[in-house]
Design a protein around this motif. Structure first.
Motif, PDB file in Angstrom:
ATOM      1  N   ALA A 464       0.814  -1.337  -0.218  1.00  0.00           N
ATOM      2  CA  ALA A 464       0.102   0.007   0.100  1.00  0.00           C
ATOM      3  C   ALA A 464       0.959   1.149  -0.087  1.00  0.00           C
ATOM      4  O   ALA A 464       0.788   2.188  -0.663  1.00  0.00           O
ATOM      5  CB  ALA A 464      -0.818  -0.072   1.231  1.00  0.00           C
ATOM      6  N   LYS A 466       4.173   1.331  -1.088  1.00  0.00           N
ATOM      7  CA  LYS A 466       4.900   1.544  -2.227  1.00  0.00           C
ATOM      8  C   LYS A 466       4.148   1.903  -3.406  1.00  0.00           C
ATOM      9  O   LYS A 466       4.584   2.740  -4.194  1.00  0.00           O
ATOM     10  CB  LYS A 466       5.374  -0.041  -2.533  1.00  0.00           C
ATOM     11  N   ILE A 504      -2.547 -11.407  -9.823  1.00  0.00           N
ATOM     12  CA  ILE A 504      -1.376 -10.764  -8.724  1.00  0.00           C
ATOM     13  C   ILE A 504      -1.107 -11.769  -7.524  1.00  0.00           C
ATOM     14  O   ILE A 504      -0.053 -11.454  -6.997  1.00  0.00           O
ATOM     15  CB  ILE A 504      -2.052  -9.370  -8.189  1.00  0.00           C
ATOM     16  N   ARG A 510       3.378  -9.695 -11.952  1.00  0.00           N
ATOM     17  CA  ARG A 510       3.513  -8.175 -11.662  1.00  0.00           C
ATOM     18  C   ARG A 510       2.740  -7.472 -12.729  1.00  0.00           C
ATOM     19  O   ARG A 510       2.841  -7.648 -13.786  1.00  0.00           O
ATOM     20  CB  ARG A 510       5.046  -7.734 -11.705  1.00  0.00           C
ATOM     21  N   TYR A 512       3.566  -4.376 -13.185  1.00  0.00           N
ATOM     22  CA  TYR A 512       4.520  -3.651 -13.942  1.00  0.00           C
ATOM     23  C   TYR A 512       5.731  -4.541 -14.029  1.00  0.00           C
ATOM     24  O   TYR A 512       6.086  -5.389 -13.492  1.00  0.00           O
ATOM     25  CB  TYR A 512       5.067  -2.367 -13.214  1.00  0.00           C
ATOM     26  N   ILE A 524       6.299 -11.888  -5.512  1.00  0.00           N
ATOM     27  CA  ILE A 524       6.309 -12.934  -4.902  1.00  0.00           C
ATOM     28  C   ILE A 524       5.442 -12.771  -3.542  1.00  0.00           C
ATOM     29  O   ILE A 524       4.800 -13.965  -2.988  1.00  0.00           O
ATOM     30  CB  ILE A 524       7.518 -13.673  -4.715  1.00  0.00           C
ATOM     31  N   GLY A 525       5.350 -11.369  -2.804  1.00  0.00           N
ATOM     32  CA  GLY A 525       4.766 -11.197  -1.632  1.00  0.00           C
ATOM     33  C   GLY A 525       3.374 -11.691  -1.586  1.00  0.00           C
ATOM     34  O   GLY A 525       2.889 -12.186  -0.643  1.00  0.00           O
ATOM     35  N   LEU A 526       2.493 -11.085  -2.635  1.00  0.00           N
ATOM     36  CA  LEU A 526       1.113 -11.709  -2.574  1.00  0.00           C
ATOM     37  C   LEU A 526       0.684 -13.253  -2.851  1.00  0.00           C
ATOM     38  O   LEU A 526      -0.134 -13.507  -2.241  1.00  0.00           O
ATOM     39  CB  LEU A 526       0.124 -10.877  -3.784  1.00  0.00           C
TER      40      LEU A 526
HETATM   41  P1  ADP Z   1       5.890  -6.970  -5.684  1.00  0.00           P
HETATM   42  O1  ADP Z   1       5.201  -5.921  -5.132  1.00  0.00           O
HETATM   43  O2  ADP Z   1       7.227  -7.307  -5.259  1.00  0.00           O
HETATM   44  O3  ADP Z   1       5.862  -6.786  -7.333  1.00  0.00           O
HETATM   45  P2  ADP Z   1       3.393  -8.668  -4.935  1.00  0.00           P
HETATM   46  O4  ADP Z   1       3.536  -9.916  -5.149  1.00  0.00           O
HETATM   47  O5  ADP Z   1       3.600  -7.846  -3.407  1.00  0.00           O
HETATM   48  O6  ADP Z   1       5.111  -8.193  -5.595  1.00  0.00           O
HETATM   49  O7  ADP Z   1       2.623  -7.748  -5.843  1.00  0.00           O
HETATM   50  C1  ADP Z   1       2.253  -8.241  -6.983  1.00  0.00           C
HETATM   51  C2  ADP Z   1       1.985  -7.058  -7.897  1.00  0.00           C
HETATM   52  O8  ADP Z   1       0.514  -6.833  -7.477  1.00  0.00           O
HETATM   53  C3  ADP Z   1       2.860  -6.047  -7.963  1.00  0.00           C
HETATM   54  O9  ADP Z   1       3.704  -6.141  -8.880  1.00  0.00           O
HETATM   55  C4  ADP Z   1       1.805  -4.750  -8.442  1.00  0.00           C
HETATM   56  O10 ADP Z   1       1.786  -4.636  -9.797  1.00  0.00           O
HETATM   57  C5  ADP Z   1       0.369  -5.164  -7.785  1.00  0.00           C
HETATM   58  N1  ADP Z   1      -0.092  -4.754  -6.367  1.00  0.00           N
HETATM   59  C6  ADP Z   1       0.172  -5.129  -5.382  1.00  0.00           C
HETATM   60  N2  ADP Z   1      -0.291  -4.436  -4.316  1.00  0.00           N
HETATM   61  C7  ADP Z   1      -0.710  -3.173  -4.951  1.00  0.00           C
HETATM   62  C8  ADP Z   1      -1.406  -2.080  -4.671  1.00  0.00           C
HETATM   63  N3  ADP Z   1      -1.645  -1.806  -3.294  1.00  0.00           N
HETATM   64  N4  ADP Z   1      -1.566  -1.258  -5.522  1.00  0.00           N
HETATM   65  C9  ADP Z   1      -1.433  -1.557  -6.750  1.00  0.00           C
HETATM   66  N5  ADP Z   1      -0.964  -2.614  -7.296  1.00  0.00           N
HETATM   67  C10 ADP Z   1      -0.500  -3.324  -6.413  1.00  0.00           C
END
Ligand code: ADP
Length: 567
Positions: A464, A466, A504, A510, A512, A524-526
């Motif tokens: 959130a 970032k 996601i 990703r 982006y 990988i976080g989500l």
């Molecule tokens: P990372 O942030 O390291 O790329 P995550 O697995 O945490 O990996 O998130 C996967 C993707 O989901 C991110 O690359 C981003 O594009 C999207 N994302 C995650 N959280 C948000 C958010 N709060 N707002 C917008 N896009 C998000």
């Protein structure tokens, strides 16, 4: 009687000599009947040569009265016209009505030339029988062939569409090959064999199907006795070399003798009783890499050109399925190599990073003692970076564990609200530009792995922060019902399109790409977070609008039970 014969010869000579103009007259009347601009005119003109021959044949048999051979010849013309009518998209009536105009033109010409003037009723009756019968034979043969041909095409289309559906339902290479072989039996043949080139460039039989499953072992025995060789001048080897199909409408005993190496092989081949065969190539990247062979034996069916077209069509569809399956196999292997690498690399990195972190802390402590505050500052920054590195390694290790189904959970009951607040407080320190607010409360002690659930909150709030560089507010809301607690993390940042909502949560996904410097990350976080929630029996989802921000939701059961199996 002599007189009758003379009259018939006269009529025959007239028809033979004037076959061209009679046909032209028939065509003209046909066209007048159809009206200008009809598509069928092309087809009528195409049949000009056949119609002229028909008039000549009718004339010939008028004198000879050999009705059996006449019928056979006219049937052949009927077959050609019937088949072509189907190919040209005519209706059955359109296919047949040319014969009516032809018969009409014959009678009118005879009348006009007064050739019917002096004939007796009996002679007229005889002629009418011949000309009429022959035209009817022709028409009924056209209709019969037309009907069969249509049925055959419809059956083929149905089979091919069924085949396409089945072929696209599996990405497993061997399953795909077996599916193709068993699809072909008994629809196309009594047997089906698939040969493919292996990595060494040698032919190997990769699938066999027989109408009678017991006979599969015969097919294998025969193959063992006669293994194809890439230098063979015929058969599979030749088809792979040339990329062209082979059709054997009849398999003769001479052919069996020529291709059998021993008397025993010949005896086996004879006992199988081959009738007909065809082989079509299989392609990958425009190169023939294998072949499907169809064989008929006990059904005594002889393949023809139409069968070959159908087999080639199946070959084309099978090629696509095989290529997809092999690409998928390749990509799965590449993924397995990547996963192994991640697992080994993260393990290897863990130990040295842990010890560097330990020495950094020792050094910082020492610098504090001697009052070297510049060094303390540098070492603190170094420690922060080391924390980031440790987290990354920890996440990579988690991924390997999830993949191997070895992620462990430490279940205990803990105060959910307190735990969330603690994580948020720590995060607030590293995100001074954002205001993190916790709203509401669950008022629950839940059963679960506190550290891993903390990791999920950490990940959601860090994301959130970032992904909302221009906003400064992040709201974490807590609520509950009897069975579940619910957490939402809302930001007012960049958001995302609906199309990404599901993806996601996939590994390495990703929005982006990885070269995007604005939002670095690995995707990988989500994935880890959703696995943690799923293994606790909870749910995870997102709602987001481009430019307005995102809301991530998850629920957890108050009395969570460990879900050990891989989901
Ligand atoms: P990372 O942030 O390291 O790329 P995550 O697995 O945490 O990996 O998130 C996967 C993707 O989901 C991110 O690359 C981003 O594009 C999207 N994302 C995650 N959280 C948000 C958010 N709060 N707002 C917008 N896009 C998000």
């Amino acid at each position: 009687m002599i007189d009758t014969q003379r009259k018939f010869i006269q009529i025959k000579q007239f028809l033979t000599r004037n076959a061209d103009s009679i046909q032209k007259e028939a065509t003209q009347q046909h066209i007048t009947y159809l009206g200008k601009g009809s598509l069928r005119i092309e087809f009528i003109n195409k049949n000009e040569a056949i119609h002229i021959q028909i008039v000549r044949k009718i004339a010939q048999y008028l004198e000879e009265k050999k009705s059996k051979s006449a019928t056979n010849v006219l049937k052949q013309f009927g077959e050609t016209i019937g088949r072509e009518s189907v190919q040209n998209g005519l209706t059955i009536e359109e296919a047949v009505d040319g014969t009516i105009f032809l018969k009409q033109a014959i009678w009118e010409n005879l009348q006009r030339q007064h050739l019917l003037r002096n004939i007796t009723t009996w002679e007229f009756y005889q002629m009418n029988q011949i000309i009429g019968t022959y035209s009817d034979v022709l028409a009924s043969q056209i209709a019969f062939t037309y009907y069969n041909e249509r049925q055959y095409i419809e059956k083929n289309l149905l089979f091919l569409s069924k085949a396409s559906k089945i072929l696209s339902s599996s990405l497993d290479y061997q399953t795909t090959l077996n599916t193709i072989a068993s699809l072909a039996v008994p629809e196309i043949g009594d047997w089906c064999v698939i040969d493919m080139l292996d990595i060494k460039g040698e032919l190997s039989q990769v699938a066999v199907a027989h109408k009678n499953p017991k006979k599969v072992k015969w097919a294998k025995a025969l193959r063992k006795a006669n293994p194809p060789n890439m230098s063979d001048p015929y058969g599979v080897a030749n088809i792979i070399r040339t990329g062209k199909s082979e059709l054997y409408p009849i398999i003769t005993d001479e052919m069996l003798i020529a291709t059998s190496k021993t008397k025993k092989d010949l005896a086996l081949a004879r006992s199988i009783g081959f009738t007909s065969a065809m082989t079509v190539p299989l392609f990958a990247q425009n190169k023939a890499v294998g072949a499907i062979t169809f064989v008929t034996a006990e059904t005594n069916r002889h393949y023809n050109e139409a069968d070959l077209i159908m087999a080639e069509e199946l070959g084309t569809r099978a090629s696509v399925a095989i290529e997809n399956a092999s690409l998928y196999k390749g990509s799965q292997e590449a993924i397995a190599i990547r996963d192994d690498f991640i697992s080994v690399a993260s393990h290897e990195l863990k130990t040295p990073v842990t010890s560097v972190k330990m020495f950094t802390q020792v050094l910082r402590h020492h610098s504090e003692q001697i009052g070297d505050y510049k060094a303390v500052d540098h070492l603190s920054k170094m420690d922060k970076q080391l924390n980031k590195l440790t987290e990354l390694i920890y996440n990579l290790l988690n991924i390997s564990k999830i993949q191997a189904g070895r992620m462990e959970f430490n279940y205990e009951r803990f105060n959910f609200d307190k735990s969330v607040k603690e994580v948020v407080e720590v995060l607030q320190q590293s995100a001074p530009k954002h205001i993190l607010t916790v709203q509401g409360a669950t008022k629950k002690d839940i059963m679960g792995d506190e550290e891993r659930i903390g990791q999920v909150i950490n990940n959601l709030v860090s994301n959130a922060v970032k992904y909302s560089p221009k906003a400064n507010k992040i709201v974490i809301s807590l609520s509950s019902n009897k069975d579940n607690v619910k957490v939402t993390v809302q930001d007012f940042g960049i958001g995302m399109e609906k199309g990404h909502f599901k993806r996601i949560f996939e590994r390495f996904y990703r929005v982006y790409d990885t070269t995007d410097k604005t939002f670095p990350g690995l995707g990988i976080g989500l994935y880890i977070s959703s696995e943690i929630i799923k293994r606790h029996g909870g749910k995870f989802w997102v709602d987001s609008t481009i430019g307005k921000g995102s809301v991530f939701y998850f629920t957890l059961p108050v009395n969570g039970k460990k879900i050990t199996k891989k989901i």
